[in-house]
Design a protein around this motif. Sequence first.
Motif, PDB file in Angstrom:
ATOM      1  N   SER A  96       8.679   1.596 -14.621  1.00 23.39           N
ATOM      2  CA  SER A  96       7.559   0.649 -14.667  1.00 23.39           C
ATOM      3  C   SER A  96       6.896   0.539 -13.300  1.00 23.39           C
ATOM      4  CB  SER A  96       8.053  -0.742 -15.118  1.00 23.39           C
ATOM      5  OG  SER A  96       8.413  -0.740 -16.465  1.00 23.39           O
ATOM      6  N   ILE A  97       6.785   1.661 -12.594  1.00 23.09           N
ATOM      7  CA  ILE A  97       6.188   1.606 -11.256  1.00 23.09           C
ATOM      8  C   ILE A  97       4.676   1.819 -11.292  1.00 23.09           C
ATOM      9  CG2 ILE A  97       8.308   2.433 -10.169  1.00 23.09           C
ATOM     10  CD1 ILE A  97       6.892   5.151  -9.774  1.00 23.09           C
ATOM     11  N   GLN A  98       4.136   2.072 -12.481  1.00 17.68           N
ATOM     12  CA  GLN A  98       2.698   2.342 -12.585  1.00 17.68           C
ATOM     13  C   GLN A  98       1.913   1.042 -12.480  1.00 17.68           C
ATOM     14  OE1 GLN A  98       1.691   5.556 -12.831  1.00 17.68           O
ATOM     15  NE2 GLN A  98      -0.425   4.919 -12.558  1.00 17.68           N
ATOM     16  N   LYS A  99       1.005   0.958 -11.494  1.00 12.29           N
ATOM     17  CA  LYS A  99       0.163  -0.222 -11.372  1.00 12.29           C
ATOM     18  C   LYS A  99      -0.850  -0.240 -12.519  1.00 12.29           C
ATOM     19  CE  LYS A  99       1.819  -1.931  -7.506  1.00 12.29           C
ATOM     20  NZ  LYS A  99       1.043  -2.260  -6.322  1.00 12.29           N
ATOM     21  N   SER A 100      -1.302  -1.439 -12.872  1.00 10.16           N
ATOM     22  CA  SER A 100      -2.224  -1.556 -13.999  1.00 10.16           C
ATOM     23  C   SER A 100      -3.636  -1.142 -13.584  1.00 10.16           C
ATOM     24  CB  SER A 100      -2.242  -2.999 -14.516  1.00 10.16           C
ATOM     25  OG  SER A 100      -3.078  -3.803 -13.714  1.00 10.16           O
ATOM     26  N   GLU A 101      -4.522  -1.066 -14.593  1.00 11.76           N
ATOM     27  CA  GLU A 101      -5.907  -0.664 -14.336  1.00 11.76           C
ATOM     28  C   GLU A 101      -6.651  -1.686 -13.478  1.00 11.76           C
ATOM     29  OE1 GLU A 101      -7.958  -2.374 -18.418  1.00 11.76           O
ATOM     30  OE2 GLU A 101      -7.119  -0.359 -18.421  1.00 11.76           O
ATOM     31  N   MET A 102      -6.093  -2.892 -13.325  1.00 16.99           N
ATOM     32  CA  MET A 102      -6.709  -3.874 -12.432  1.00 16.99           C
ATOM     33  C   MET A 102      -6.842  -3.317 -11.013  1.00 16.99           C
ATOM     34  SD  MET A 102      -5.114  -7.581 -13.419  1.00 16.99           S
ATOM     35  CE  MET A 102      -5.469  -8.387 -14.974  1.00 16.99           C
ATOM     36  N   TYR A 103      -5.874  -2.502 -10.619  1.00 22.08           N
ATOM     37  CA  TYR A 103      -5.882  -1.961  -9.262  1.00 22.08           C
ATOM     38  C   TYR A 103      -6.954  -0.889  -9.077  1.00 22.08           C
ATOM     39  CZ  TYR A 103      -1.546  -4.515  -8.448  1.00 22.08           C
ATOM     40  OH  TYR A 103      -0.622  -5.515  -8.300  1.00 22.08           O
ATOM     41  N   ASP A 104      -7.548  -0.421 -10.188  1.00 18.83           N
ATOM     42  CA  ASP A 104      -8.653   0.535 -10.069  1.00 18.83           C
ATOM     43  C   ASP A 104      -9.812  -0.071  -9.275  1.00 18.83           C
ATOM     44  OD1 ASP A 104      -7.136   2.207 -11.608  1.00 18.83           O
ATOM     45  OD2 ASP A 104      -8.364   2.023 -13.420  1.00 18.83           O
ATOM     46  N   LEU A 105      -9.951  -1.389  -9.353  1.00 27.52           N
ATOM     47  CA  LEU A 105     -11.036  -2.064  -8.639  1.00 27.52           C
ATOM     48  C   LEU A 105     -10.844  -2.009  -7.123  1.00 27.52           C
ATOM     49  CD1 LEU A 105     -11.447  -5.238 -10.900  1.00 27.52           C
ATOM     50  CD2 LEU A 105     -12.559  -3.013 -11.110  1.00 27.52           C
ATOM     51  N   LEU A 106      -9.615  -1.735  -6.683  1.00 29.26           N
ATOM     52  CA  LEU A 106      -9.329  -1.627  -5.250  1.00 29.26           C
ATOM     53  C   LEU A 106      -9.578  -0.224  -4.708  1.00 29.26           C
ATOM     54  CD1 LEU A 106      -5.911  -3.545  -5.134  1.00 29.26           C
ATOM     55  CD2 LEU A 106      -8.153  -4.451  -4.543  1.00 29.26           C
ATOM     56  N   MET A 107      -9.752   0.733  -5.602  1.00 28.42           N
ATOM     57  CA  MET A 107      -9.796   2.134  -5.162  1.00 28.42           C
ATOM     58  C   MET A 107     -10.989   2.491  -4.273  1.00 28.42           C
ATOM     59  SD  MET A 107      -8.051   4.262  -8.258  1.00 28.42           S
ATOM     60  CE  MET A 107      -6.336   3.958  -8.684  1.00 28.42           C
ATOM     61  N   PRO A 108     -12.179   1.889  -4.466  1.00 25.61           N
ATOM     62  CA  PRO A 108     -13.245   2.202  -3.507  1.00 25.61           C
ATOM     63  C   PRO A 108     -12.854   1.869  -2.067  1.00 25.61           C
ATOM     64  CG  PRO A 108     -14.166   1.136  -5.444  1.00 25.61           C
ATOM     65  CD  PRO A 108     -12.674   1.042  -5.571  1.00 25.61           C
ATOM     66  N   TRP A 109     -11.993   0.887  -1.900  1.00 24.07           N
ATOM     67  CA  TRP A 109     -11.527   0.482  -0.571  1.00 24.07           C
ATOM     68  C   TRP A 109     -10.276   1.246  -0.150  1.00 24.07           C
ATOM     69  CZ3 TRP A 109      -9.969  -5.326   0.604  1.00 24.07           C
ATOM     70  CH2 TRP A 109      -9.670  -5.454   1.965  1.00 24.07           C
ATOM     71  N   PHE A 110      -9.234   1.227  -0.984  1.00 21.30           N
ATOM     72  CA  PHE A 110      -7.932   1.778  -0.608  1.00 21.30           C
ATOM     73  C   PHE A 110      -7.680   3.193  -1.107  1.00 21.30           C
ATOM     74  CE2 PHE A 110      -6.530  -2.888  -0.919  1.00 21.30           C
ATOM     75  CZ  PHE A 110      -6.811  -3.122   0.412  1.00 21.30           C
ATOM     76  N   GLY A 111      -8.571   3.728  -1.954  1.00 24.08           N
ATOM     77  CA  GLY A 111      -8.282   5.027  -2.543  1.00 24.08           C
ATOM     78  C   GLY A 111      -6.996   4.935  -3.358  1.00 24.08           C
ATOM     79  N   THR A 112      -6.252   6.025  -3.384  1.00 26.44           N
ATOM     80  CA  THR A 112      -4.958   6.008  -4.068  1.00 26.44           C
ATOM     81  C   THR A 112      -3.855   6.061  -3.020  1.00 26.44           C
ATOM     82  OG1 THR A 112      -5.214   8.393  -4.411  1.00 26.44           O
ATOM     83  CG2 THR A 112      -5.711   6.962  -6.267  1.00 26.44           C
ATOM     84  N   GLY A 113      -3.788   4.991  -2.231  1.00 26.86           N
ATOM     85  CA  GLY A 113      -2.746   4.858  -1.220  1.00 26.86           C
ATOM     86  C   GLY A 113      -1.493   4.248  -1.818  1.00 26.86           C
ATOM     87  N   LEU A 114      -0.603   3.785  -0.944  1.00 28.13           N
ATOM     88  CA  LEU A 114       0.704   3.298  -1.381  1.00 28.13           C
ATOM     89  C   LEU A 114       0.591   2.118  -2.341  1.00 28.13           C
ATOM     90  CD1 LEU A 114       3.610   4.201  -0.705  1.00 28.13           C
ATOM     91  CD2 LEU A 114       3.729   2.325   0.930  1.00 28.13           C
ATOM     92  N   LEU A 115      -0.415   1.274  -2.172  1.00 29.22           N
ATOM     93  CA  LEU A 115      -0.575   0.097  -3.037  1.00 29.22           C
ATOM     94  C   LEU A 115      -1.030   0.473  -4.438  1.00 29.22           C
ATOM     95  CD1 LEU A 115      -0.702  -3.026  -3.389  1.00 29.22           C
ATOM     96  CD2 LEU A 115      -3.074  -2.895  -2.588  1.00 29.22           C
ATOM     97  N   THR A 116      -1.937   1.447  -4.554  1.00 31.81           N
ATOM     98  CA  THR A 116      -2.599   1.707  -5.829  1.00 31.81           C
ATOM     99  C   THR A 116      -2.107   2.967  -6.549  1.00 31.81           C
ATOM    100  OG1 THR A 116      -4.344   2.835  -4.590  1.00 31.81           O
ATOM    101  CG2 THR A 116      -4.738   0.540  -5.167  1.00 31.81           C
ATOM    102  N   SER A 117      -1.440   3.864  -5.854  1.00 31.67           N
ATOM    103  CA  SER A 117      -1.037   5.136  -6.468  1.00 31.67           C
ATOM    104  C   SER A 117       0.200   4.954  -7.341  1.00 31.67           C
ATOM    105  CB  SER A 117      -0.761   6.189  -5.388  1.00 31.67           C
ATOM    106  OG  SER A 117       0.287   5.765  -4.540  1.00 31.67           O
TER     107      SER A 117
END
Length: 510
Positions: A96-117
């Motif tokens: 269950s390590i997959q972050k939800s689609e809510m974190y997609d909204l952070l991707m313009p800022w963080f890309g797919t870094g440790l928080l969002t990948s």
Amino acid sequence: MITAILFCIVAALFVHFIVLHYGKYGRIMNLIPGPRVMPLLGNLYDLHVPSSEIWKFMRQLGNRYYPIYRLWSFTVPLVYIRHPDDVETILGNPKSIQKSEMYDLLMPWFGTGLLTSGGSKWKVRRKILTPAFHFNVLQQFIDIIIEESERMTNLLKNEGGAVVKNLMPFYSEHTLNVICETAMGTSLKDKGRFQHKYRKAVYDMGKVIVYRLIRPWVHSHNIFKFFPQGWHQSRLLKILHGFTDEIIAERKDYHEKTSGKYLTGFNDDPSLKDNSDDVGIRKRRLAMLDLLIAAHRNNQIDDKGIREEVDTFMFEGHDTTAVSLCFTTMLLAEHKEIQAKAREEVKAALEQAGGKITMATLQNVPYLERCIKESLRLYPSVPFISRTPEMDVRLSNKLVPTETVVNVLIVDVHRDPNYWPNPEVYDPDRFLPENMKGRHPYAYVPFSAGPRNCIGQRFAMLELKTTLLFLLNDFYFEPVDYLRDMDIDVDLVIRPTRPIRTRFVPIESK
């Protein structure tokens, strides 16, 4: 013609609503309790209120439907949990390590870094970055944290007499200085305006993300860029990415001029503390950014990947810590006896260490650490975590299908009276060893838990203890604003809706 098209669109959406809610998936989801669902909109109407009201609404639902409830965001169901058994099922499961689609909204800022990948990319990045928070490296960082804490305390002293501070900007400047010099190897001294623009952009970006979060029709990046808020986001991203690009460029330049010879030895001993001059540049301690630069030279990460992680850690490493300092300071200001006990312990630890602050000194203030932990219980810097389980799970005896968004309400987990008697009371002794015995391990998760726990939690606790140690040694904290009068904003972190102020009174003046 236009009317006919609009009618067809509405009809199609209504049919989709009926099929979704009365099909197998919808029937399963609607077995989970929750407020009444409106046709097409779901529960979006309930969420279109001021952000401080969203916070109150979510907490009311958590109490009304304890221990689990669901909302529909247009056509997407969201499950909210707070029972420690359910939290363990979600956070403790390596599947269950997959972050939800809510974190997609952070991707313009963080890309797919440790928080969002997720998946293999997250595992590779975690492996690259873990040595940056090894105990030996933290020992090297402590001198910088001490130096910055002393500078901050001296600034207060130099203002003369009692000083009232708006805590969030006061602490945010301090924590941003610390994360830049420790994790990034770059000093922000004499870069006040540069730093202020970044901190304001962080705050404004949080507002943009919350704006999108409760409006599913702008979740698509391709659609959002045509909205005024999308234009605003583009301007903010230029500031945020420009800030981190400059930090990365400065550190890369340092390693170019020293031929990369200081890119090894993260777990070595403090020979790294050498301050000798090399090609006109003071040799700095190894930083997290150095690990990324070294990985880049070994083709493990590209330039975009470096910025993803720097953006992530610049935000997570300063804003969350500043928030915790704010609430701990206010709690101590409102609880004079607890503050006095913490100060007495600080002074005893400093006297025992001959006035010198070291890692050993910081390990000799257990009561202060309990004060911080209790503050994080009441006001966790990150109020919720979101996951999408990769298999069907049972939560509070309700079936939750695979890939459903599950939100862990940390602030409600921490105030559950079944696990925390008198949960609204500030009591650091909850964290005495004898009082912690037998407590559910997932009843307290301020740094998350399980495989995706916070990589920097030991660093954060060191910084929190050091900063408060300096302040308690020199100042009394007196409340100007009170927590009982404060509303909480929905944001990336738990943030007050208006400035919160405390008075710092020099001890020698009393």
